[in-house]
Design a protein around this motif. Structure first.
Motif, PDB file in Angstrom:
ATOM      1  N   SER B 157       0.808  -1.282  -0.077  1.00 29.30           N
ATOM      2  CA  SER B 157      -0.133  -0.080   0.049  1.00 29.30           C
ATOM      3  C   SER B 157       0.935   1.283  -0.098  1.00 29.30           C
ATOM      4  O   SER B 157       1.734   1.530  -1.067  1.00 29.30           O
ATOM      5  CB  SER B 157      -0.950   0.056   1.170  1.00 29.30           C
ATOM      6  OG  SER B 157      -0.403  -0.234   2.386  1.00 29.30           O
ATOM      7  N   GLY B 158       0.720   2.046   1.004  1.00 24.87           N
ATOM      8  CA  GLY B 158       1.626   3.371   0.841  1.00 24.87           C
ATOM      9  C   GLY B 158       0.853   4.409   1.298  1.00 24.87           C
ATOM     10  O   GLY B 158      -0.093   4.378   2.006  1.00 24.87           O
ATOM     11  N   ALA B 161      -3.149   4.984   0.685  1.00 27.10           N
ATOM     12  CA  ALA B 161      -4.171   3.838   1.287  1.00 27.10           C
ATOM     13  C   ALA B 161      -5.190   4.436   1.846  1.00 27.10           C
ATOM     14  O   ALA B 161      -6.376   3.845   1.893  1.00 27.10           O
ATOM     15  CB  ALA B 161      -3.424   2.826   1.794  1.00 27.10           C
ATOM     16  N   HIS B 379       2.260   6.244   7.595  1.00 29.95           N
ATOM     17  CA  HIS B 379       0.800   6.224   6.946  1.00 29.95           C
ATOM     18  C   HIS B 379      -0.293   6.436   7.868  1.00 29.95           C
ATOM     19  O   HIS B 379      -0.800   5.466   8.131  1.00 29.95           O
ATOM     20  CB  HIS B 379       0.817   5.522   5.970  1.00 29.95           C
ATOM     21  CG  HIS B 379       1.946   4.710   5.322  1.00 29.95           C
ATOM     22  ND1 HIS B 379       2.655   6.020   4.502  1.00 29.95           N
ATOM     23  CD2 HIS B 379       2.447   3.772   4.891  1.00 29.95           C
ATOM     24  CE1 HIS B 379       3.882   5.526   4.096  1.00 29.95           C
ATOM     25  NE2 HIS B 379       3.726   3.946   4.141  1.00 29.95           N
ATOM     26  N   ASN B 384      -0.725   3.049  10.543  1.00 30.37           N
ATOM     27  CA  ASN B 384       0.374   2.249   9.884  1.00 30.37           C
ATOM     28  C   ASN B 384       1.579   3.265  10.274  1.00 30.37           C
ATOM     29  O   ASN B 384       1.474   4.359   9.635  1.00 30.37           O
ATOM     30  CB  ASN B 384       0.467   1.788   8.585  1.00 30.37           C
ATOM     31  CG  ASN B 384       1.312   1.092   8.116  1.00 30.37           C
ATOM     32  OD1 ASN B 384       1.742   1.217   6.862  1.00 30.37           O
ATOM     33  ND2 ASN B 384       2.321   0.330   8.767  1.00 30.37           N
ATOM     34  N   GLU B 423       1.924  -3.293   5.754  1.00 30.38           N
ATOM     35  CA  GLU B 423       2.328  -3.483   4.172  1.00 30.38           C
ATOM     36  C   GLU B 423       3.454  -4.091   3.687  1.00 30.38           C
ATOM     37  O   GLU B 423       3.647  -4.123   2.447  1.00 30.38           O
ATOM     38  CB  GLU B 423       2.272  -1.875   3.673  1.00 30.38           C
ATOM     39  CG  GLU B 423       3.183  -1.128   4.322  1.00 30.38           C
ATOM     40  CD  GLU B 423       3.052   0.336   4.024  1.00 30.38           C
ATOM     41  OE1 GLU B 423       1.968   0.793   3.351  1.00 30.38           O
ATOM     42  OE2 GLU B 423       4.071   1.094   4.324  1.00 30.38           O
TER      43      GLU B 423
END
Lengths: 468, 468
Positions: B157-158, B161, B379, B384, B423
């Motif tokens: 993801s990153g 997301a 993130h 996260n 992720e």
């Protein structure tokens, strides 16, 4: 002590009946009325009664039931609200139905994290009632007040999936009992994870064939600050669909965008005493900030105008919106009312949105050619729509004719790159379509997984996978 | 003809080498340099070279390779861009690496349906370049210019997301070759489907252990009409995190919301010659209509102010935004630059957002207590975040110390209901955490699936699943 519901089917082993009776007392039933209640759903398929029914009150009950069924090789069918549409809960091979409807506690609501943990028998309306005042809601709305366990099992969605996703996106984690009696927890409450195989998504949509869900963690969403609705009539169904296509392609975050054909509108007017123009129509709902909602609606109104939209009518007041959506929700009953005494066979194809106009137009021609009555209604923002084919339930020839029409519609959708079921599932009705859609290799892969997790084929046998 | 890279490992069977050489000629390599290139990734784990490398040019190559490897019981490791962070592509049991980087064609772009069909070696930047001018983009951005096949395999993801989802939500369908040589197609291009087991989601995140992806259908999104960015400094990291929590809870559809601790900002200033205030900071990006973007930003600015936010600075011009996000993207290199010659060990926990402040605060204390240097960046809209623990790659004791810190961080996140990896995936580094996170029963269930699909354990052996 009892007779099986199907001639030729072996009776339940007495030791099984004894073990179940001892543990569950009156919650284990062999009574005809109880079995009959659990032997039919909202599909048009013939009733298929289980040999017995047990009402589970907790995860330990489920483990006991699974262990006992496995020991005696008795099939086991999970049952939620009985609202499924493809025969999912029919006991086509007899056995025991485990009714999870009394496992209906909302276990916790984590408002800060926007999730809730519930037992499988909690219905969507019940969850939303429990959320009242929290500023959050659970969006998935398949029409019926289905149980959340059942909705996860069929990968349900409904009117607002275009904005909020389906059960696939809205189940964060599951607890489930597998056929070997083990209990697994498939995930946590973190919003994302790259930790191992996605057992959550494997169980979502597996229709009770891989595990029995005993707990769900579902995503919640903030109640939008502002909501507005609108309806708009169109000269032709293709104009309405093209309005949808352009709306989606422009990225307008519409919350609901529902298509009704002229026949459906006529049915609604009759049934709900409304005075809508009897031509193809779109129902919209917009969620967001007051300014955002207004902007979305304005954009969509312009798109609709470009496609010949007529009578764009606002419903900003909650009571107006409720009336509109109540009418939309009553579509099934309104449709059935077009032909008193009839039963509906609901098709459920979903195609890439670029092919939607072509698909709907072709399906309308298919319906006309068939001579059957079948109003069209759909969650068109996803490319998903239904025809409710009205049949005389006592006329096998007409039912076969309707099934032919359904087959033609599915074939049309598959040829356009679509799926045989957008949200109702495979059940017993669409196994040959599953094969056509995914091919032998993919279906055999599903079968390998089924065999690995349920080697004796005891979990909802005869569902999803076609005979090998 | 060659020696295996690890002492004690049996050499490749000559018949295997012959068959591969005959089919692939120079595309099959036993050369040390080629093997070495494929035997390390972006993790801190020791290199582990495959015994050979083959460069696939099409699905039929992949089928041939799988069939040949199976016949000779040679392990097979799929390789994309080599940018994974948990040792996914290390040949810990030797065997053949299949490099899919030259299968890099964008096969079709369906602009109307907002999807694209690509080969697995296409990178995210390559796809976005191909989309230039279409009005669409592919949002998933893990930082590195990873291959889409690899991103699907690790459930990547990153930064965005929080708005657009992860690879789980953005892969519509896959074509994959399974260990028995069969090719499956896991879905179609319809936006939703309730048709059978979700093989797509089963393969996404399976890290090459269940199938080798030969084609992906991915979702695209409309390029937003307006984009604006902002940065805001905070007196304390907890204030920044609380700003994030409230933003998410209010349902602001922020596209990116990234946390940087003071040390990270300092590293950026040094590396990117910026003059940001060296205190905890949030980077925001808003996507939408011009009015919508302004409204989102105003709301977030108010929330930030309530939490002591300072210097809320706009970046509405594309060049200002690019500069900011380039700085954000350079965080890894900037961090490494804090300690020249160091290597980064990246932690990757993700927790329910209500526990994020507590988690970040505790992790900061863990880092302080460890005496290690580890900037925090994350993130945070998803809960996260990463700590980049800077270690001397030639100091095993320090690496062990860093691994201890990582373990403490994971334990903290798990205790807060989080996951050991948001992720990056499990790879070889987190198998014991997988077990702690999901429990023996769930992991054994994953193992049943692995055994059913790859009974000889030839697909990326030693990854994801801990030893039985």
């Amino acid at each position: 002590m009892h007779t099986p519901s199907e001639p030729g089917r072996p009776p339940l082993p007495p030791a099984f009946v004894d073990a179940m009776s001892e543990r569950f007392g009156p919650r284990f039933s062999l009574a005809q009325a109880v079995r009959a209640h659990h032997g039919h759903d909202e599909s048009h398929f013939p009733d298929a009664l289980p040999d017995a029914v047990v009402f589970a009150h907790g995860a330990d009950d489920v483990v006991f039931v699974v262990d006992t069924c496995r020991a005696h090789r008795v099939p086991i069918i999970p049952y939620g609200a009985g609202s499924s549409l493809e025969g999912h809960i029919l006991a086509v091979r007899g056995g025991l139905t485990i009714d999870l409807g009394e496992m209906n506690q909302v276990l916790s609501i984590h408002a800060e994290d926007m999730d809730a943990v519930v037992q499988p028998g909690v219905t969507r309306k019940q969850l939303n009632a429990a959320l009242h005042g929290s500023g959050l809601f659970f969006p998935i709305d398949p029409g019926a007040d289905a149980s959340l366990g059942g909705m996860a099992s069929t990968r349900a969605s409904g009117t607002n999936a275009v904005r909020y996703g389906t059960m696939r996106e809205n189940v964060l984690a599951l607890t489930a009992v597998l056929a070997d009696g083990r209990t697994i927890r498939t995930g946590g409450r973190a919003r994302k994870s790259a930790s191992g195989y996605d057992l959550t998504r494997l169980l979502v949509g597996s229709e009770g064939t891989l595990g029995i869900i005993t707990e769900l963690t579902v995503r919640l969403h903030p109640v939008p600050e502002a909501i507005s609705g609108a309806v708009c009539a169109f000269p032709d169904i293709v104009d309405a669909v093209n309005t949808v296509i352009q709306t989606i392609q422009l990225g307008v975050p519409v919350a609901r965008i529902e298509l009704l054909d002229a026949l459906t509108v006529k049915a609604i007017n009759r049934y709900s005493k409304t005075t809508l123009r009897e031509s193809p129509m779109l129902f919209f709902e917009f969620h967001g900030s007051p300014a955002g909602v207004e902007e979305q609606a304005r954009t969509v109104q312009e798109i609709a105008r470009d496609h010949g939209g007529l009578d764009f009518e606002w419903a900003s007041r909650p009571e107006d919106r409720s009336r509109l959506w109540a009418a939309r929700h009553d579509v099934l009953f309104a449709s059935l009312n077009l032909r008193p005494g009839s039963r509906g066979i609901s098709t459920d194809v979903c195609v890439p949105i670029s092919r939607l106009a072509e698909c709907v137009d072709g399906v309308r021609a298919d319906i006309d050619a068939s001579g059957l009555i079948a109003p069209i209604v759909g969650h068109v923002g996803d490319g998903n729509f239904h025809c409710v084919i009205l049949v005389d339930p006592d006329d096998p020839a007409e039912i076969a004719h309707a099934e032919d029409l359904n087959r033609r519609i599915v074939e049309r959708a598959l040829a356009l790159g679509g799926t045989c079921t957008g949200e109702h599932g495979i059940g017993i009705g669409k196994q040959d379509f599953l094969l056509r859609e995914h091919g032998r290799e993919a279906v055999d892969t599903m079968r390998l997984i089924k065999q690995a997790l349920d080697p004796h084929d005891l979990f909802n046998p005869g569902k999803v996978l076609p005979p090998a």
